[in-house]
Design a protein around this motif. Structure first.
Motif, short mmCIF file in Angstrom:
data_model
loop_
_atom_site.label_atom_id
_atom_site.label_comp_id
_atom_site.label_asym_id
_atom_site.label_seq_id
_atom_site.Cartn_x
_atom_site.Cartn_y
_atom_site.Cartn_z
N VAL A 16 0.82 -1.22 0.00
CA VAL A 16 0.00 0.00 0.00
C VAL A 16 0.86 1.27 0.00
O VAL A 16 1.70 1.48 0.89
CB VAL A 16 -0.95 0.00 1.21
CG1 VAL A 16 -1.78 1.28 1.25
CG2 VAL A 16 -1.86 -1.22 1.16
N VAL A 253 -7.44 -3.61 -3.11
CA VAL A 253 -6.00 -3.88 -3.24
C VAL A 253 -5.80 -5.27 -3.84
O VAL A 253 -5.00 -5.46 -4.76
CB VAL A 253 -5.31 -3.78 -1.87
CG1 VAL A 253 -3.86 -4.29 -1.95
CG2 VAL A 253 -5.34 -2.34 -1.35
N GLN A 265 -1.40 1.80 -5.26
CA GLN A 265 -1.44 3.17 -4.75
C GLN A 265 -2.88 3.55 -4.41
O GLN A 265 -3.82 3.21 -5.12
CB GLN A 265 -0.86 4.13 -5.78
CG GLN A 265 0.60 3.84 -6.08
CD GLN A 265 1.26 4.93 -6.91
OE1 GLN A 265 0.60 5.83 -7.44
NE2 GLN A 265 2.59 4.85 -7.03
N VAL A 266 -3.00 4.28 -3.30
CA VAL A 266 -4.30 4.78 -2.85
C VAL A 266 -4.27 6.29 -3.01
O VAL A 266 -3.38 6.95 -2.47
CB VAL A 266 -4.53 4.40 -1.37
CG1 VAL A 266 -5.86 4.98 -0.87
CG2 VAL A 266 -4.49 2.89 -1.19
N CYS A 277 -5.07 4.91 4.16
CA CYS A 277 -3.99 3.93 3.92
C CYS A 277 -3.76 3.07 5.16
O CYS A 277 -3.57 1.85 5.06
CB CYS A 277 -2.69 4.63 3.52
SG CYS A 277 -2.75 5.30 1.85
N ILE A 280 -6.59 0.56 5.37
CA ILE A 280 -6.50 -0.49 4.36
C ILE A 280 -5.40 -1.50 4.74
O ILE A 280 -5.59 -2.72 4.60
CB ILE A 280 -6.24 0.12 2.96
CG1 ILE A 280 -7.49 0.90 2.51
CG2 ILE A 280 -5.86 -0.95 1.95
CD1 ILE A 280 -7.27 1.78 1.29
N ILE A 281 -4.27 -1.00 5.24
CA ILE A 281 -3.18 -1.88 5.66
C ILE A 281 -3.67 -2.79 6.80
O ILE A 281 -3.39 -4.00 6.83
CB ILE A 281 -1.94 -1.07 6.07
CG1 ILE A 281 -1.33 -0.41 4.83
CG2 ILE A 281 -0.91 -1.94 6.79
CD1 ILE A 281 -0.33 0.69 5.14
#
Lengths: 303, 243
Positions: A16, A253, A265-266, A277, A280-281
């Motif tokens: 990410v 992702v 990429q976000v 980010c 999401i991680i």
């Protein structure tokens, strides 16, 4: 779950990456979370000379996204290398991606040479896809010959640094552009940049953004990005890709990786949720487990 | 800056098309009058930046005008609903810049972000004169609350239906203050800055993307180069502003 990925030898603890232009120069985000969680950071687009960018309004909201016409506002490569990156390095030790734009092949080359010579820059991302400047950016990304010319000029001055070329979706044949960059020596590709768009203010009967047109990004463009990443992946087997466009959650992702991206990429999601980010991680291990994925590398480009 | 979940305690009209929402939750990131919050509204991609009128350790009040679909949805929200809000955004006014007497000039909804500034100034023992401009009597908001703070208040309306008829600049004193603060329509603030006889500051407004300084979507020109309205501002010193 194995989440580490590698881009041309550069190790990312997870795939990410905040996309260029949606994360400033990193330090602006330090108040929200520890940036060391990130796989890498792509810095705001940088040019040889400082640029104010376009006049405001630069932002127009859209269904599931927004249009921006910032126009590459940045303090110039000298300030980015001399001030912005050292400031970021005080709080962040992961990979740094310098995103470079220009208005001529010579400008791209000299700006990338400066960035490439900086030991704190791990990857060069050559932006040949900015829709918000005239006579530069996207003009180079719209035709295979021009894209190849920029790519080889940059490669010639960045020995030992991976060079990724960031492609525009505003083209008829993304595969041809991707191949042209690969043939010219690109070490990888990033795609997609924003989709050229427009909004109109019905009250004033004028375009919402002062520059008339701008780049559309956000959740709505995910399907376009997936399709183009997949086309580029098939056009350039083995070439690493940073997939970008409309990613807003861990499932996105995974989709992007299956389409062909090694890292993801976000972008616009950071603008509506500064924690995007980080969130999401945190979501990734559970999302991967749900779909029986124990190593993210195993799904890259399986479609 | 902080992201948190807030519960709507009330959401009531103050004037036609103007509402005040009370949000209960963590207000610890709000440190100065003139700061703003960024409210996420279901169905809309971007948040809505709205100034904080007042806050305490338990809750905050925001005043907003229905100007589009997002704020229209906000106006129909009911007590008990929860909202995802970024708080403590922007620099806010510098209450410490006034040493004895302050002049505050607001236009329309600009009365909201200067309210907590006026409160801080009064609490610090400063003499505070507030000139509030509105289109007409029906649009007047917060005047009584400013009076209750202990400020001297002059209301000015364009049509003369309340207070003096005319523009806020018609009501501005030629001296008697050592610092001024203004918030309202850009043309009004420009005129206020031009007429003011003392140093001061104005709160600018621009269409925003992130609201927290990362997208550079709201950059303005200033005497010291490009500045982000959301993160470097929204309040800028008079001499910094390029109108």
């Amino acid at each position: 779950m194995v989440s580490e990925v590698k881009l041309c030898g550069v190790s990312l603890k997870n795939p990410v990456i905040p996309a260029s232009g949606t994360f400033g120069f990193g330090t602006e985000m330090a108040g929200w979370y520890d940036l060391n969680q990130l796989g890498a950071i792509s810095l705001k687009g940088t040019t040889l000379e400082p640029r104010f960018g376009n006049e405001c309004p630069r932002i127009a909201e859209c269904p599931e996204g927004l249009i921006n016409s910032v126009g590459l506002q940045n303090p110039g490569i000298k300030a980015v290398l001399g001030e912005k990156i050292p400031a970021l390095r005080k709080i962040y030790s992961g990979p740094v991606i310098a995103n470079i734009s220009g208005f001529s092949v010579e400008e791209y080359a000299s700006c990338c040479a400066a960035a490439g010579a900086c030991e704190d820059v791990d990857i060069i991302e050559v932006n040949i896809s900015c829709p918000n400047v005239h006579g530069g950016g996207m003009a180079f990304g719209s035709n295979p010959e021009a894209a190849a010319e920029v790519t080889s000029a940059v490669k010639a001055v960045c020995p030992g640094k991976p060079v990724f070329v960031k492609l525009s979706p505003n083209v008829t044949d993304i595969a041809a552009i991707a191949r042209a960059c690969a043939d010219a020596g690109a070490d990888g590709l990033t795609l997609i940049n924003t989709v050229l768009g427009m909004r109109i203010d019905l009250k004033t009967r004028r375009p919402v953004v002062a520059a008339r047109y701008g780049g559309f990004s956000g959740r709505a463009i995910l399907p376009i990005a997936l399709r183009m990443v997949n086309q580029a992946a098939h056009a350039c087997p083995g070439l690493p890709i940073m997939g970008c466009g409309g990613v807003s959650c861990a499932d996105d992702v995974l989709e992007m990786m299956m389409a062909g991206a090694t890292a993801v990429q976000v972008g616009a999601e950071n603008l509506r949720d500064p924690m995007a980010c980080s969130r999401i991680i945190a979501e990734l291990p559970a999302a991967a487990a749900k779909y029986g994925i124990d190593d993210l590398n195993s799904i890259v480009g399986i479609i | 800056m902080k992201q948190a979940c807030y519960t709507i305690e009330s959401n009531l009209p103050l004037a036609p098309g103007v509402y005040r929402m009370c949000l209960v939750g963590d207000t610890s990131a709000i440190t100065a009058g003139g700061q703003f919050v960024d409210v996420a509204i279901g169905g809309f991609f971007l948040r809505r930046p709205i100034a904080v009128q007042k806050w305490d350790s338990r809750s905050m009040h925001i005043v907003y005008k229905v100007v589009g679909k997002g704020t229209e949805v906000m106006s129909r929200m009911t007590p008990g609903q929860s909202l995802d809000v970024l708080t403590g955004l922007g620099n806010g006014f510098d209450a410490g810049a006034c040493k004895a007497s302050a002049l505050i000039v607001s236009g329309g909804l600009g009365a909201s972000p200067v309210f907590s500034l006026a409160k801080s100034l009064v609490e610090a023992g400063r003499k505070v004169e507030v000139i509030m401009g509105f289109n007409s009597a029906a649009d007047v908001i917060l005047a009584d609350e400013f009076k209750a703070l202990g400020a001297s208040v002059d209301v000015v309306t364009m049509d003369g239906s309340c207070g003096l008829k005319g523009l806020v600049t018609d009501a501005m004193p030629s001296d008697g203050y050592d610092y001024f603060y203004t918030c309202g329509p850009k043309v009004m603030m420009k005129a206020v800055c031009a007429k003011a006889s003392a140093p001061g500051e104005a709160s600018l407004e621009e269409r925003m993307g992130c609201g927290c300084g990362i997208c550079y979507g709201c950059t303005c020109h200033t005497a010291s180069g490009p500045k982000r309205v959301c993160a470097d501002g929204p309040v800028f010193k008079k001499e910094e502003i390029i109108w």
